[in-house]
Design a protein around this motif. Structure first.
Motif, PDB file in Angstrom:
ATOM      1  N   MET A  37       0.592  -1.467   0.041  1.00 45.97           N
ATOM      2  CA  MET A  37       0.110   0.194  -0.335  1.00 45.97           C
ATOM      3  C   MET A  37       1.162   1.580   0.409  1.00 45.97           C
ATOM      4  SD  MET A  37      -3.282  -0.138  -0.436  1.00 45.97           S
ATOM      5  CE  MET A  37      -4.472   0.865   0.746  1.00 45.97           C
ATOM      6  N   TYR A  38       1.818   0.932   0.871  1.00 45.85           N
ATOM      7  CA  TYR A  38       3.203   1.561   0.384  1.00 45.85           C
ATOM      8  C   TYR A  38       3.450   2.715  -1.102  1.00 45.85           C
ATOM      9  CZ  TYR A  38       2.388   3.187   5.475  1.00 45.85           C
ATOM     10  OH  TYR A  38       1.651   4.233   6.053  1.00 45.85           O
ATOM     11  N   GLY A  39       3.501   1.368  -1.702  1.00 52.11           N
ATOM     12  CA  GLY A  39       3.925   0.971  -2.892  1.00 52.11           C
ATOM     13  C   GLY A  39       5.223   0.739  -3.167  1.00 52.11           C
ATOM     14  N   LEU A  40       5.615  -0.501  -2.240  1.00 50.04           N
ATOM     15  CA  LEU A  40       7.176  -0.547  -2.122  1.00 50.04           C
ATOM     16  C   LEU A  40       6.267  -2.571  -3.443  1.00 50.04           C
ATOM     17  CD1 LEU A  40       7.865   0.670   1.015  1.00 50.04           C
ATOM     18  CD2 LEU A  40       8.351  -1.478   1.265  1.00 50.04           C
ATOM     19  N   GLY A  41       7.813  -2.744  -4.108  1.00 46.46           N
ATOM     20  CA  GLY A  41       7.826  -3.287  -4.755  1.00 46.46           C
ATOM     21  C   GLY A  41       6.999  -5.056  -4.180  1.00 46.46           C
ATOM     22  N   GLY A  42       7.177  -6.522  -4.442  1.00 46.20           N
ATOM     23  CA  GLY A  42       6.596  -7.265  -3.731  1.00 46.20           C
ATOM     24  C   GLY A  42       7.820  -8.102  -3.076  1.00 46.20           C
ATOM     25  N   ASP A  43       9.112  -7.810  -3.828  1.00 49.26           N
ATOM     26  CA  ASP A  43       9.970  -8.581  -2.901  1.00 49.26           C
ATOM     27  C   ASP A  43      11.041  -8.116  -1.895  1.00 49.26           C
ATOM     28  OD1 ASP A  43      10.147 -10.580  -5.435  1.00 49.26           O
ATOM     29  OD2 ASP A  43      11.849  -9.673  -6.093  1.00 49.26           O
ATOM     30  N   GLU A  44      10.494  -6.440  -2.160  1.00 43.58           N
ATOM     31  CA  GLU A  44      11.171  -5.805  -0.784  1.00 43.58           C
ATOM     32  C   GLU A  44       9.157  -5.596  -0.044  1.00 43.58           C
ATOM     33  OE1 GLU A  44      13.528  -3.383  -1.297  1.00 43.58           O
ATOM     34  OE2 GLU A  44      13.128  -2.679   0.460  1.00 43.58           O
ATOM     35  N   ALA A  45       8.941  -5.885  -0.077  1.00 49.02           N
ATOM     36  CA  ALA A  45       7.774  -5.903   0.853  1.00 49.02           C
ATOM     37  C   ALA A  45       7.765  -7.038   1.668  1.00 49.02           C
ATOM     38  CB  ALA A  45       6.870  -5.551   0.052  1.00 49.02           C
ATOM     39  N   ALA A  46       8.297  -8.696   1.287  1.00 50.74           N
ATOM     40  CA  ALA A  46       8.410  -9.833   1.700  1.00 50.74           C
ATOM     41  C   ALA A  46       9.189  -9.521   2.570  1.00 50.74           C
ATOM     42  CB  ALA A  46       7.988 -10.858   0.852  1.00 50.74           C
ATOM     43  N   ALA A  47      10.568  -9.161   2.093  1.00 50.91           N
ATOM     44  CA  ALA A  47      11.874  -9.326   2.789  1.00 50.91           C
ATOM     45  C   ALA A  47      11.679  -8.398   3.625  1.00 50.91           C
ATOM     46  CB  ALA A  47      12.660  -8.285   2.154  1.00 50.91           C
TER      47      ALA A  47
END
Lengths: 551, 265
Positions: free
Chosen positions: B110-120
Motif C-alpha cells: 500500500m506504500y508502493g513497495l515492490g513485492g520482493d522488497e515488501a516480503a523481505a
C-alpha cells in the motif's frame, strides 16, 4: 532517502481485491485454503444453476419468439438484482473491513479513492457469482438469440450496471449506519417508518384483476398490455437501463444504448458522491467525544430492581433495546408488510392460497419478526457481552441465571415483536380473523422455544464476539448459521403443516389448537434441554470467555 | 503571536482546534517536535491526545489551525506526508483474517513497495518484533501484545522518518513492553522522530528527550525533558505532570460505605 511513488488507482484496485481474496482464502475451517475454495464452489453452485436456467429460459422458443417476455424478464431481473445487491449488506449493519477508513488512515490513499477502489473490488466478492448469475445467464441467452449491434457496448452496459448496484449498495449501507449510530436512532427509524407508511398510503394499489381472469380462463387470458407496461416501467428506472440498453442493441439502435450507458454512469457517479458524503459523515462523527459530559436523560433502572435476577433481566433488556442492529431488524417485518400492500401482494396470495392467505401472511411476518430477534441474538447470546462476561464470572452469582435471563428477555422480545406485527397486519390490511391471529401467535410460541434451545447450544459451541459500535462487520461461522436455519425451519413446521391441512378453506379453531399444542410441546422440549445447556455452560465457560473477550 | 514555521521541526502544529458536536476536543493546541526527538505527549484521559494524533495523521481535518509535518503542509498535501510517516493507532483495526506476514506485506504494498522488497521487509520486521514464530498465524489468533507489536512493525514497513505511537504500551505484558521499548530506542538512535502518547510516565521518563503536557485540548507546556524538570524544579516528569495537572477531587473521596477501621485491642 528515495521513496517509492504511492500506488496508482489500478494498483490500489489490485491490492484491495487481493486483500479480499486472501481474506476469503483464510476463511476456511482450520484455515484450510482447500476447504475455503470448496466452500466457495459449493456456495456458488446455486449461482451456476440459476445462470444456466435463465440462459435456457431465454432461448426457449416461446420466450425467444415473443416480443415482450425477453424484455420483461431482463428488466425484472435487473430490478431484482439491484434490489438484492443494495439491501443485502444492510442486514449486517456494520462497516466492512474494506470501508472502515481508520484501517487505511496511515496509507497514502485518499478516502475517495479508497471508496471507489473498494467498491469496485466488492464486485468480485463470491456472493456476486450467485446474485448476478440469473441476470448474466438471461443476458447471455438473450445475446445468443438476437444479433446485437455493437456487442462490446453490451459488455460496457453490464459493467456499468454492476457499478451502479455497487455504488447504491454503499449509499444504503452508509445511510443506515449513520442513522443507527445516532443517539435517537429508534425515534428516527420510527419516524421514517411512519413517513414511509404515510407516503405509501398515497400510492394507488396495483390492479390485480388480471389474477382473477387468469384464474378463470388460464394464462391465455392474460392481458399482455400489463406485461408490456411492466417491462416499459422497469426499463425506465436506472437499474433497468441495462436490460433496455440490451434491447436497444438488439433493435440496432446503438445510440440509444449509448445514452443509457451514459445515464448508468451518471447515476453511478451520483451514488458514489452520496456514498462518499455519508461515509465521511459517519467517519467524522465516529471519534470519541472525550471528557465528562452528563447525559440529561440518563436514567438508572438498576436502582429500582428488587432481586439480583431482576437486575440481570433488566440488563439484558436494556442491552437489547440499545442494540442498533436489533432496531434495524425490528423494522424489517413492518417494511415488508408495507411493501406487500404497495405491490398488492396479498391478492396474489389469496389467488394461490384462498382463505388461508391471511393466516399464512400474518404468521409468516410474525415468525420472521420473532426469528430475526430471537435467532440473531440467542444464537450468539454472549457475543455482545465482551468483558462483561468476565464480570459475570467474577460476581457471586449462578451463571445459569445469566443464561435464563437472556432467554427470558429474548423470548419476550420475540413474542412482543410478533404481537406488534400481527396487530399491524390486522389494522393496516384490514384482513385476518381472530383464528388467523391466534394461529400466527401460536406459531411464534412454537418457534421461539426451539430457537432459544438451539441458540443456547450454538452460543456455547460456536461462541463469537460481536461489536456493538457498528465499526466492524461481525461474521458467524457458516456451520452455526446453517444449524440456526435448520432449527428455525424445524420450529416453523407445525405451523406449516397445520395450515397445509387447513387447505384453501382457511384455518379453523382446530388448526389453531394444533399449533398451540405444538407450541406446548416445544416449550416442554425447551425446558427439558435447558439443564443440559446450563451444564454445558459451566463446562465451556472458559471457552466462551476467551471468545467474547478476544480483541 | 505564533512563531513562523520552521523545517527543523518534524511536527509543527499551531492553533489546532477540533470540535465533535458540542464537545471541544482541541482548543488552540500548539505542538512542536524537533527532528530526531523522542517526544512524550502526556495528559489525562480525554485531554485531546488521540484527537491530536488523529489530526496529525489526517483521520480528521482541523476546524482551525495549521499542521506542518516534515516541512510539508499536512492538510494541503496529506498523501506526501503519509508516505513519510508511520502510525500506530490506539485502537488497533487490523485485518483479522490475514496472517501476520500477509498483513505486513499488504501494508508495504500500500506504500508502493515492490513485492520482493515488501516480503523481505516483512520478514525482517517480524524477526525484529519477535513474531516470526507466529508469522503464519491469523491476526485473529494474536494476543494483545502481539497485535501491538505487529501494528508497530506495520508502521515501520516503509521506513518512515516520523512515527506516531498512540498508547503503544497499553494493556500489554512486561515482555512485550520490553520488545517495544528496545525497538523505539533503536529507532531513536537511528534519528527517527518519535511521538509517543502514554499514561506510563516511567516509560516516558526513560525514553523521551522531549515532552509536552496537554489538558483540555491545550498545551500546558512542552520542551526538552531537562528544561521542563528545571523549569518546575521537579525531580521527575511525573512530578511535573502532577504539578501541571491538578489532582481531581474524587481522589479525596471518603469511601464512606466501608465504615471506619475497628482497631483490635
Amino acid at each position: 532517502m528515495s521513496r517509492p511513488a504511492a500506488p496508482g488507482f489500478f494498483r490500489h484496485l489490485w491490492l484491495l481485491w487481493g486483500l479480499r481474496f486472501d481474506i476469503g482464502l483464510n476463511q476456511g475451517p482450520g484455515r484450510s485454503r482447500l476447504l475455503a475454495v470448496a466452500a466457495f464452489l459449493a456456495s456458488s453452485a446455486p449461482g451456476l444453476f440459476l445462470g444456466l436456467t435463465f440462459f435456457a429460459l431465454m432461448r426457449l422458443r416461446t420466450i425467444a419468439d415473443s416480443e415482450v417476455w425477453p424484455f420483461f424478464i431482463l428488466n425484472l431481473l435487473c430490478f431484482v438484482t439491484f434490489s438484492l445487491w443494495v439491501t443485502w449488506p444492510l442486514l449486517s449493519a456494520g462497516v466492512d473491513d474494506h470501508s472502515e477508513l481508520s484501517r487505511y488512515a496511515a496509507f497514502p490513499i485518499s478516502p475517495f479513492r479508497l471508496l471507489i477502489a473498494s467498491t469496485v473490488a466488492s464486485l468480485f466478492e463470491p456472493r456476486a457469482l450467485v446474485f448476478y448469475a440469473p441476470l448474466t445467464g438471461a443476458a447471455l441467452g438473450f445475446a445468443s438469440v438476437y444479433t446485437l449491434r455493437a456487442p462490446w457496448l453490451a459488455g460496457v452496459l453490464y459493467g456499468l450496471f454492476a457499478l451502479l448496484c455497487a455504488a447504491w449498495s454503499r449509499v444504503a449501507l452508509y445511510a443506515v449506519i449513520n442513522v443507527l449510530r445516532e443517539k435517537h436512532s429508534a425515534q428516527i427509524m420510527g419516524g421514517g417508518l411512519a413517513l414511509f407508511l404515510l407516503a405509501a398510503s398515497f400510492i394507488p394499489p396495483i390492479d390485480t384483476s388480471w389474477l382473477t381472469a387468469v384464474g378463470e380462463a388460464g394464462v391465455g387470458a392474460l392481458d399482455m398490455s400489463l406485461i408490456v407496461n411492466a417491462a416499459v416501467a422497469l426499463g425506465r428506472v436506472p437499474p433497468g437501463f441495462f436490460g433496455d440498453g440490451l434491447a436497444q442493441l438488439a433493435w440496432h439502435r446503438p445510440r440509444v444504448a449509448m445514452a443509457e450507458a451514459a445515464a448508468l454512469l451518471f447515476f453511478t457517479a451520483v451514488g458514489m458522491a452520496v456514498a462518499y458524503a455519508l461515509l465521511m459523515r459517519f467517519h467524522r462523527q465516529a471519534g470519541r467525544a472525550g471528557g465528562p459530559r452528563k447525559d440529561a436523560g440518563d436514567s438508572n433502572p438498576f436502582a429500582t430492581t428488587r432481586t439480583r435476577y431482576g437486575t440481570l433481566v433488566t440488563r439484558e433488556a436494556l442491552d437489547l433495546w440499545r442494540n442498533p442492529r436489533a432496531r434495524l431488524l425490528a423494522s424489517v417485518p413492518f417494511i415488508l408488510a408495507i411493501l406487500l400492500k404497495l405491490l398488492s401482494g396479498r391478492d396474489l396470495f389469496v389467488f394461490i392460497l384462498g382463505a388461508s392467505a391471511d393466516a399464512w401472511l400474518m404468521g409468516g411476518l410474525c415468525i420472521y419478526g420473532a426469528v430475526v430477534i430471537a435467532s440473531t441474538f440467542s444464537q450468539n447470546t454472549f457475543a455482545y457481552d465482551g468483558q462483561g462476561f468476565a464480570a459475570f464470572l467474577a460476581a457471586p452469582l449462578d451463571l445459569a441465571d445469566v443464561l435464563r435471563a437472556k432467554n427470558q428477555v429474548q423470548g419476550a422480545a420475540a413474542l412482543g415483536m410478533a404481537v406488534l406485527v400481527a396487530l399491524f397486519y390486522r389494522v393496516y390490511f384490514g384482513f385476518g380473523t381472530w383464528v388467523d391471529l391466534l394461529c400466527a401467535l401460536a406459531a411464534v410460541l412454537a418457534v421461539v422455544p426451539v430457537l432459544l434451545a438451539a441458540g443456547n447450544f450454538l452460543s456455547l459451541y460456536f461462541p463469537v464476539k460481536f461489536h456493538a459500535n457498528l465499526k466492524r462487520r461481525d461474521k458467524i461461522p457458516l456451520t452455526a448459521s446453517l444449524l440456526g436455519i435448520l432449527a428455525a425451519s424445524a420450529g416453523c413446521m407445525p405451523f406449516g403443516w397445520a395450515l397445509k391441512l387447513a387447505g384453501r378453506e382457511g384455518p379453523t379453531w382446530a388448526t389453531a389448537a394444533m399449533v398451540v399444542l405444538a407450541a406446548a410441546l416445544n416449550l416442554a422440549l425447551y425446558r427439558g434441554v435447558l439443564p443440559l445447556a446450563l451444564r454445558l455452560l459451566e463446562q465451556r465457560r472458559e471457552v466462551v470467555l476467551q471468545a467474547v473477550t478476544r480483541e | 503571536m505564533t512563531p513562523p514555521p520552521t523545517d527543523d521541526l518534524a511536527v509543527d502544529a499551531q492553533g489546532l482546534q477540533k470540535r465533535f458536536g458540542g464537545f471541544s476536543a482541541l482548543n488552540g493546541l500548539d505542538l512542536q517536535i524537533p527532528r530526531g526527538a523522542f517526544y512524550a505527549f502526556l495528559g489525562p484521559n480525554g485531554a485531546g491526545k488521540s484527537t491530536s494524533i488523529a489530526l496529525l495523521t489526517g483521520v480528521y481535518g482541523p476546524d482551525a489551525g495549521t499542521i506542518r509535518m516534515l516541512g510539508v503542509d499536512a492538510v494541503a498535501r496529506p498523501m506526501e506526508v503519509k508516505r513519510r510517516v508511520g502510525v500506530v493507532p490506539e485502537e488497533l483495526s487490523l485485518f483479522e483474517r490475514l496472517t501476520g506476514r500477509q498483513y505486513l506485506t499488504f501494508c508495504a504494498r500500500m506504500y508502493g513497495l515492490g513485492g520482493d522488497e515488501a516480503a523481505a521487509r516483512a520478514t525482517e520486521l517480524l524477526e525484529l518484533t519477535e513474531l516470526t514464530y507466529k508469522a503464519g498465524a491469523l491476526v485473529a489468533e494474536y494476543s494483545k501484545g502481539m497485535r501491538r507489536r505487529l501494528a508497530i512493525a506495520a508502521a515501520l514497513i516503509h521506513a518512515p522518518e516520523l512515527v506516531l505511537l498512540d498508547e503503544p504500551f497499553e494493556g500489554i505484558d512486561v515482555l512485550a513492553a520490553g520488545v517495544i521499548r528496545e525497538l523505539l530506542r533503536e529507532l531513536s538512535r537511528r534519528g527517527v522522530t518519535l511521538l509517543l502518547t502514554t499514561h506510563v510516565l516511567e516509560i516516558a521518563e526513560r525514553l523521551a528527550t522531549h515532552a509536552g503536557i496537554i489538558r483540555g485540548g491545550r498545551m500546558l507546556d512542552q520542551g526538552p525533558v531537562g528544561t521542563l524538570l528545571s523549569r518546575y524544579d521537579c525531580p521527575s516528569l511525573e512530578s511535573v505532570f502532577e504539578k501541571l495537572i491538578s489532582v481531581p477531587a474524587s481522589r479525596n473521596a471518603r469511601l464512606s460505605f466501608y465504615g471506619e477501621r475497628q482497631e483490635s485491642a
